[in-house]
Design an enzyme around this catalytic site. Structure first.
Site, mmCIF file in Angstrom:
data_model
loop_
_atom_site.group_PDB
_atom_site.id
_atom_site.type_symbol
_atom_site.label_atom_id
_atom_site.label_comp_id
_atom_site.label_asym_id
_atom_site.label_seq_id
_atom_site.Cartn_x
_atom_site.Cartn_y
_atom_site.Cartn_z
ATOM 1 N N CYS A 164 0.809 -1.225 0.000
ATOM 2 C CA CYS A 164 0.000 0.000 0.000
ATOM 3 C C CYS A 164 0.844 1.278 0.000
ATOM 4 O O CYS A 164 0.287 2.375 -0.006
ATOM 5 C CB CYS A 164 -0.962 -0.021 1.177
ATOM 6 S SG CYS A 164 -2.071 -1.452 1.106
ATOM 7 N N HIS A 304 -2.081 8.272 5.891
ATOM 8 C CA HIS A 304 -2.442 6.973 5.301
ATOM 9 C C HIS A 304 -3.852 6.600 5.757
ATOM 10 O O HIS A 304 -4.655 6.153 4.950
ATOM 11 C CB HIS A 304 -1.418 5.924 5.724
ATOM 12 C CG HIS A 304 -1.509 4.633 4.983
ATOM 13 N ND1 HIS A 304 -1.452 4.559 3.606
ATOM 14 C CD2 HIS A 304 -1.669 3.355 5.415
ATOM 15 C CE1 HIS A 304 -1.563 3.280 3.228
ATOM 16 N NE2 HIS A 304 -1.702 2.541 4.303
ATOM 17 N N GLU A 315 -0.034 5.165 13.302
ATOM 18 C CA GLU A 315 0.269 6.361 12.515
ATOM 19 C C GLU A 315 0.059 7.629 13.356
ATOM 20 O O GLU A 315 0.882 8.552 13.332
ATOM 21 C CB GLU A 315 -0.619 6.397 11.274
ATOM 22 C CG GLU A 315 -0.332 7.585 10.362
ATOM 23 C CD GLU A 315 -1.214 7.594 9.124
ATOM 24 O OE1 GLU A 315 -2.281 6.954 9.143
ATOM 25 O OE2 GLU A 315 -0.826 8.249 8.140
ATOM 26 N N LYS A 333 -9.218 8.699 2.548
ATOM 27 C CA LYS A 333 -9.799 7.361 2.356
ATOM 28 C C LYS A 333 -11.234 7.288 2.873
ATOM 29 O O LYS A 333 -11.954 6.342 2.549
ATOM 30 C CB LYS A 333 -8.931 6.303 3.043
ATOM 31 C CG LYS A 333 -7.587 6.049 2.352
ATOM 32 C CD LYS A 333 -6.824 4.912 3.008
ATOM 33 C CE LYS A 333 -5.518 4.614 2.272
ATOM 34 N NZ LYS A 333 -4.476 5.618 2.496
ATOM 35 N N HIS A 338 -9.784 2.486 0.351
ATOM 36 C CA HIS A 338 -8.341 2.243 0.306
ATOM 37 C C HIS A 338 -7.970 1.673 -1.072
ATOM 38 O O HIS A 338 -8.334 0.546 -1.397
ATOM 39 C CB HIS A 338 -7.952 1.271 1.417
ATOM 40 C CG HIS A 338 -6.472 1.107 1.601
ATOM 41 N ND1 HIS A 338 -5.538 1.761 0.830
ATOM 42 C CD2 HIS A 338 -5.769 0.366 2.505
ATOM 43 C CE1 HIS A 338 -4.332 1.416 1.232
ATOM 44 N NE2 HIS A 338 -4.439 0.578 2.243
ATOM 45 N N PHE A 396 1.927 -3.434 3.834
ATOM 46 C CA PHE A 396 2.213 -4.738 4.429
ATOM 47 C C PHE A 396 3.707 -5.026 4.281
ATOM 48 O O PHE A 396 4.334 -4.650 3.279
ATOM 49 C CB PHE A 396 1.429 -5.842 3.707
ATOM 50 C CG PHE A 396 -0.002 -5.984 4.158
ATOM 51 C CD1 PHE A 396 -0.517 -5.225 5.192
ATOM 52 C CD2 PHE A 396 -0.839 -6.914 3.555
ATOM 53 C CE1 PHE A 396 -1.836 -5.366 5.607
ATOM 54 C CE2 PHE A 396 -2.155 -7.074 3.959
ATOM 55 C CZ PHE A 396 -2.655 -6.296 4.988
#
Length: 408
Positions: A164, A304, A315, A333, A338, A396
């Protein structure tokens, strides 16, 4: 050593659940219009049926039927976004030196739709019925390859995969190529079309997806106490990048500048972020160092913000610790869902628009901020000058990428 970075963004192209084109995207993001819908037909019978699709995307009309049928959806998105970005930059491929034009794009899964479709053919029929262009459609590198073919770009050409964070990593890599003089123009960004039964079952079974299908448009709710996972989206974001001096020399419109970037690895877990965000912190500090900026110079962060419990918390802890001045923060988002490997590029484009227009977009569906998340989250579009903004991405495997974007 951190190389000095001064890269102009001269063109933007967007194809997302918020619309086709920069104008519709920015209007939807500013208005905080959620795009998630329940009962995606492609996911019928799957553990989670929520998704954020690109509305009205007709590849036959946009690309021509013959061309479109030989392309996976992730390439179709990128070609449409690239056309818009090049037109926005005022560049005509018919007149450029293709050897000085690079393409650097990110994708997490490549053409997984084609792969699944052809696997069904293999299982249900004879191997001889599998498409002879299966590999040319699904291999991730074909994303940059097809863009190069379309526009005659024969310079550096590659696809990066950092899950991502792929779209942001691609932009960072493109900036390095320009800074080193390997090329003069780069089409950079990301594209993803991963809303397939196999991929979404995997995400659902690991507990990553929201199951709030009773109110789907509110399912993606970054930083909210009630967040329960992300909603998968699809689309592409492409940016035209040039050295700022070159862009000014040809009198191009410089929409914003990439002034620094940072990349890092958590080296912690296959899917979960390092709880204190130490890897992300390293990337943020690299980006600020490249920009020659201090934490207090940051006015805004496009986070993010996936709407998953662990990611948002890690985060937020990082932003609170590294940016003590409390810049405005939002996650777009809440609108788009996402977009996985494309997310970093699309959010970089939104950050360019934020800096350019001095309007900070809100976080859609954030109505009850998690008390453990101590950030200055924006819930209503706010007019405010932004001299320096960050856009951060986390993937990831613990891969992080941060872009520092400043005014033109």
């Amino acid at each position: 050593m951190t190389l000095p970075t001064d890269i102009a963004v001269t063109g933007l192209g967007l194809v997302t659940p918020a619309g086709i084109g920069v104008g519709p995207n920015w209007a939807a993001v500013r208005a905080a219009r959620g795009t998630a819908a329940a009962l995606d037909p492609a996911l019928k019978g799957m553990p989670v049926e929520l998704s954020c699709r690109v509305p009205g995307f007709d590849p036959d009309h946009l690309l021509g039927g013959g061309r479109a049928r030989r392309l996976d959806r992730f390439v179709q998105f990128a070609l449409v976004a690239a056309r818009e970005a090049l037109a926005d930059a005022g560049l005509d491929p018919a007149g450029w030196d293709g050897a000085r034009v690079g393409v650097v794009l990110g994708s997490a899964a490549g053409g997984i739709h084609t792969y699944e479709q052809q696997h069904e053919v293999l299982l249900g029929q004879k191997p001889q019925r599998v498409s002879p262009i299966l590999l040319a459609m699904h291999l991730p590198n074909m994303l940059a390859g097809q863009v190069a073919i379309e526009f005659g770009a024969t310079g550096p050409n590659l696809v990066v995969a950092t899950a991502c964070a792929s779209g942001a990593t691609a932009i960072a890599t493109a900036c390095d190529l320009l800074t080193l003089g390997r090329c003069d123009v780069v089409l950079a960004g990301g594209s993803e079309a991963m809303i397939t039964p196999l991929a979404m079952s995997g995400f659902a079974n690991m507990g990553a997806l929201s199951r709030n299908d009773g109110r789907p448009e509110e399912a993606s709710r970054p930083f909210d106490r009630a967040r329960d996972g992300f909603v998968a989206g699809e689309g592409a974001g492409l940016l035209v990048l040039e050295r700022t001096a070159d862009a000014r020399a040809r009198r191009a419109r410089v929409r914003a500048r990439v002034l620094g970037h940072g990349t890092s690895a958590d080296a912690h877990h296959i899917t979960a972020p390092q709880p204190e965000g130490r890897g992300l912190e390293q990337a943020v500090r690299q980006a600020l160092d490249g920009a020659g900026a201090s934490p207090d110079d940051v006015s805004y962060v496009n986070a993010h913000g996936t709407s998953t419990p662990l990611n948002d918390l890690a985060e937020a802890r990082t932003l609170h610790r590294v940016l003590p001045g409390g810049p405005f923060v939002s996650s777009t988002k809440g609108v788009t869902g996402h977009l996985l490997g494309a997310a970093g590029a699309i959010e970089a484009a939104y950050t360019v628009l934020t800096v350019e227009e001095g309007v900070i977009p809100p976080t859609a569906n954030l109505t009850d901020q998690d008390p453990e998340i101590d950030i200055n989250a924006v819930t209503v579009a706010k007019a405010h000058p932004v001299g320096l903004a960050l856009s951060d991405s986390m993937g990831f495997g613990g891969q992080n990428a941060v872009l520092a974007i400043g005014a033109a």
